[in-house]
Design a protein around this motif. Structure first.
Motif, mmCIF file in Angstrom:
data_model
loop_
_atom_site.group_PDB
_atom_site.id
_atom_site.type_symbol
_atom_site.label_atom_id
_atom_site.label_comp_id
_atom_site.label_asym_id
_atom_site.label_seq_id
_atom_site.Cartn_x
_atom_site.Cartn_y
_atom_site.Cartn_z
ATOM 1 N N PRO A 126 51.871 68.114 61.300
ATOM 2 C CA PRO A 126 53.262 67.647 61.334
ATOM 3 C C PRO A 126 54.232 68.828 61.283
ATOM 4 O O PRO A 126 53.922 69.882 60.721
ATOM 5 N N SER A 127 55.410 68.659 61.851
ATOM 6 C CA SER A 127 56.414 69.726 61.866
ATOM 7 C C SER A 127 56.769 70.152 60.443
ATOM 8 O O SER A 127 56.804 69.338 59.519
ATOM 9 N N GLY A 128 57.036 71.463 60.268
ATOM 10 C CA GLY A 128 57.408 71.983 58.965
ATOM 11 C C GLY A 128 56.236 72.355 58.088
ATOM 12 O O GLY A 128 56.425 72.640 56.900
ATOM 13 N N ALA A 129 55.043 72.408 58.642
ATOM 14 C CA ALA A 129 53.867 72.739 57.852
ATOM 15 C C ALA A 129 53.857 74.220 57.476
ATOM 16 O O ALA A 129 54.525 75.046 58.096
ATOM 17 N N ALA A 130 53.087 74.541 56.450
ATOM 18 C CA ALA A 130 52.896 75.922 56.012
ATOM 19 C C ALA A 130 51.511 76.398 56.436
ATOM 20 O O ALA A 130 50.548 75.630 56.396
ATOM 21 N N VAL A 131 51.415 77.671 56.815
ATOM 22 C CA VAL A 131 50.152 78.244 57.272
ATOM 23 C C VAL A 131 49.883 79.528 56.508
ATOM 24 O O VAL A 131 50.732 80.430 56.467
ATOM 25 N N VAL A 132 48.698 79.625 55.909
ATOM 26 C CA VAL A 132 48.253 80.838 55.230
ATOM 27 C C VAL A 132 46.897 81.226 55.798
ATOM 28 O O VAL A 132 45.975 80.411 55.828
ATOM 29 N N VAL A 133 46.783 82.471 56.249
ATOM 30 C CA VAL A 133 45.527 82.991 56.779
ATOM 31 C C VAL A 133 45.186 84.264 56.016
ATOM 32 O O VAL A 133 46.004 85.184 55.939
ATOM 33 N N ASP A 134 43.996 84.311 55.435
ATOM 34 C CA ASP A 134 43.550 85.484 54.685
ATOM 35 C C ASP A 134 42.134 85.811 55.136
ATOM 36 O O ASP A 134 41.158 85.225 54.646
ATOM 37 N N GLN A 135 42.011 86.732 56.110
ATOM 38 C CA GLN A 135 40.723 87.057 56.702
ATOM 39 C C GLN A 135 40.624 88.543 57.030
ATOM 40 O O GLN A 135 41.640 89.230 57.135
ATOM 41 N N LYS A 136 39.403 89.018 57.209
ATOM 42 C CA LYS A 136 39.205 90.403 57.628
ATOM 43 C C LYS A 136 39.722 90.617 59.044
ATOM 44 O O LYS A 136 40.330 91.634 59.355
ATOM 45 N N SER A 147 57.336 75.974 57.993
ATOM 46 C CA SER A 147 58.144 76.364 56.839
ATOM 47 C C SER A 147 57.778 77.780 56.423
ATOM 48 O O SER A 147 58.643 78.652 56.304
ATOM 49 N N VAL A 148 56.494 78.017 56.198
ATOM 50 C CA VAL A 148 55.998 79.318 55.758
ATOM 51 C C VAL A 148 54.819 79.725 56.637
ATOM 52 O O VAL A 148 53.923 78.915 56.889
ATOM 53 N N VAL A 149 54.822 80.971 57.082
ATOM 54 C CA VAL A 149 53.674 81.563 57.757
ATOM 55 C C VAL A 149 53.338 82.848 57.025
ATOM 56 O O VAL A 149 54.167 83.760 56.941
ATOM 57 N N ASP A 150 52.136 82.917 56.477
ATOM 58 C CA ASP A 150 51.695 84.095 55.717
ATOM 59 C C ASP A 150 50.307 84.471 56.226
ATOM 60 O O ASP A 150 49.325 83.769 55.966
ATOM 61 N N ILE A 151 50.222 85.573 56.968
ATOM 62 C CA ILE A 151 48.962 85.987 57.575
ATOM 63 C C ILE A 151 48.603 87.375 57.086
ATOM 64 O O ILE A 151 49.359 88.330 57.282
ATOM 65 N N ARG A 152 47.447 87.475 56.448
ATOM 66 C CA ARG A 152 46.930 88.749 55.965
ATOM 67 C C ARG A 152 45.585 88.989 56.636
ATOM 68 O O ARG A 152 44.642 88.215 56.449
ATOM 69 N N SER A 153 45.508 90.078 57.400
ATOM 70 C CA SER A 153 44.282 90.355 58.147
ATOM 71 C C SER A 153 44.161 91.849 58.387
ATOM 72 O O SER A 153 45.113 92.473 58.873
ATOM 73 N N ASP A 154 43.007 92.435 58.049
ATOM 74 C CA ASP A 154 42.816 93.862 58.289
ATOM 75 C C ASP A 154 42.996 94.187 59.765
ATOM 76 O O ASP A 154 43.628 95.175 60.121
ATOM 77 N N ALA A 155 42.426 93.356 60.615
ATOM 78 C CA ALA A 155 42.612 93.476 62.059
ATOM 79 C C ALA A 155 43.185 92.153 62.550
ATOM 80 O O ALA A 155 42.494 91.130 62.523
ATOM 81 N N GLY A 156 44.453 92.165 62.980
ATOM 82 C CA GLY A 156 45.109 90.914 63.333
ATOM 83 C C GLY A 156 45.808 90.962 64.673
ATOM 84 O O GLY A 156 46.389 91.983 65.057
ATOM 85 N N ASP A 157 45.758 89.849 65.371
ATOM 86 C CA ASP A 157 46.480 89.659 66.623
ATOM 87 C C ASP A 157 47.204 88.326 66.484
ATOM 88 O O ASP A 157 46.569 87.268 66.485
ATOM 89 N N VAL A 158 48.527 88.382 66.332
ATOM 90 C CA VAL A 158 49.302 87.191 65.987
ATOM 91 C C VAL A 158 50.336 86.885 67.059
ATOM 92 O O VAL A 158 51.080 87.778 67.487
#
Length: 245
Positions: A126-136, A147-158
């Motif tokens: 649904p619209s307004g969702a939050a996304v958290v990604v925590d991966q190598k 609402s929130v996008v938080d992406i933590r990745s040693d090697a990331g393509d966003v």
């Protein structure tokens, strides 16, 4: 060893080499691991584990579902998928905890596996969702309003195409392509890492404020820096290249 066994082995080796030369390295096979899972009451998603390929979209209309698949790439995929039932190891899972979908893609496959297995997540929220990604390592593509996008990745393509109130990206080596389709003057954007290549584009004309801190950098902005304005952009890194337009 019997002569016919030797002949079969040699013939198989020649055929394998011929397939590699012909471009069979692009063949892949796919198995469904988990889902589809109903996301109609989910407002957040968290992705954990070693590495994955992520596609997340949002919209007011459904169906709102998520599915996790394993895709085996490489020249060995044609043989593995034809002879074995486990095209990719089922080491990922989806579960809902309250209003959050938790995705665990498992650990990385064997380093020298004859055809690498990649976990692929697709989700429509649904619209307004939050996304958290925590991966190598992660390739993440987001489309819609968040609402929130938080992406933590040693090697990331966003890649983000849509809108996020709060957008935080961090990684050792990170490439980001961000497109804001609309602006609400409440946006906070923070991108950090050792090596960065970032492009931010605002489709709607807007004022912005930005701060860049880096050891070595190349920054090109088509928009003037207006102190106190939002969207506010902070970019930090050792070596970075950034474009704002």
């Amino acid at each position: 060893m019997k002569p016919k066994t030797i002949l079969f082995s040699v013939a198989g080796t020649i055929l394998a080499l011929a397939l590699i030369d012909a471009g069979v390295a692009f063949i892949s096979s796919r198995d469904s691991l988990a889902g589809p899972v109903d996301l109609s009451r989910v407002s957040a998603i968290r992705v954990e584990g070693s590495a994955s390929d992520i596609r997340i979209s949002t919209a007011a209309s459904g169906p709102h579902v998520a599915e996790l698949k394993g895709t085996r790439h490489g020249w060995g995929a044609i043989w593995h998928s034809g002879w074995f039932s486990d095209a990719c190891p089922a080491n990922g899972n989806l579960r809902i905890d309250g209003n959050t979908l938790i995705v665990d893609v498992g650990s990385r496959p064997r380093l020298f596996d004859w055809s690498d297995c990649t976990m692929e997540l697709t989700a429509h929220l649904p619209s307004g969702a939050a996304v958290v990604v925590d991966q190598k390592a992660a390739r993440t593509r987001l489309d819609g309003d968040f609402s929130v996008v938080d992406i933590r990745s040693d090697a990331g393509d966003v890649t983000v195409d849509g809108h996020a109130d709060s957008l935080t990206l961090s990684g050792a080596a990170l490439r980001a392509r961000i497109t804001y389709q609309r602006v609400m003057q409440n946006e906070a954007i923070a991108i950090s890492g050792k090596m960065l290549d970032a492009t931010l584009r605002f489709v709607q004309p807007t004022t912005i404020s930005y701060l860049v801190e880096a050891t070595a950098s190349f920054v090109d902005s088509a928009l003037p820096n207006t102190p106190g304005a939002k969207p506010s952009i902070t970019i930090r890194g050792e070596m970075l290249r950034a474009r704002i337009e």
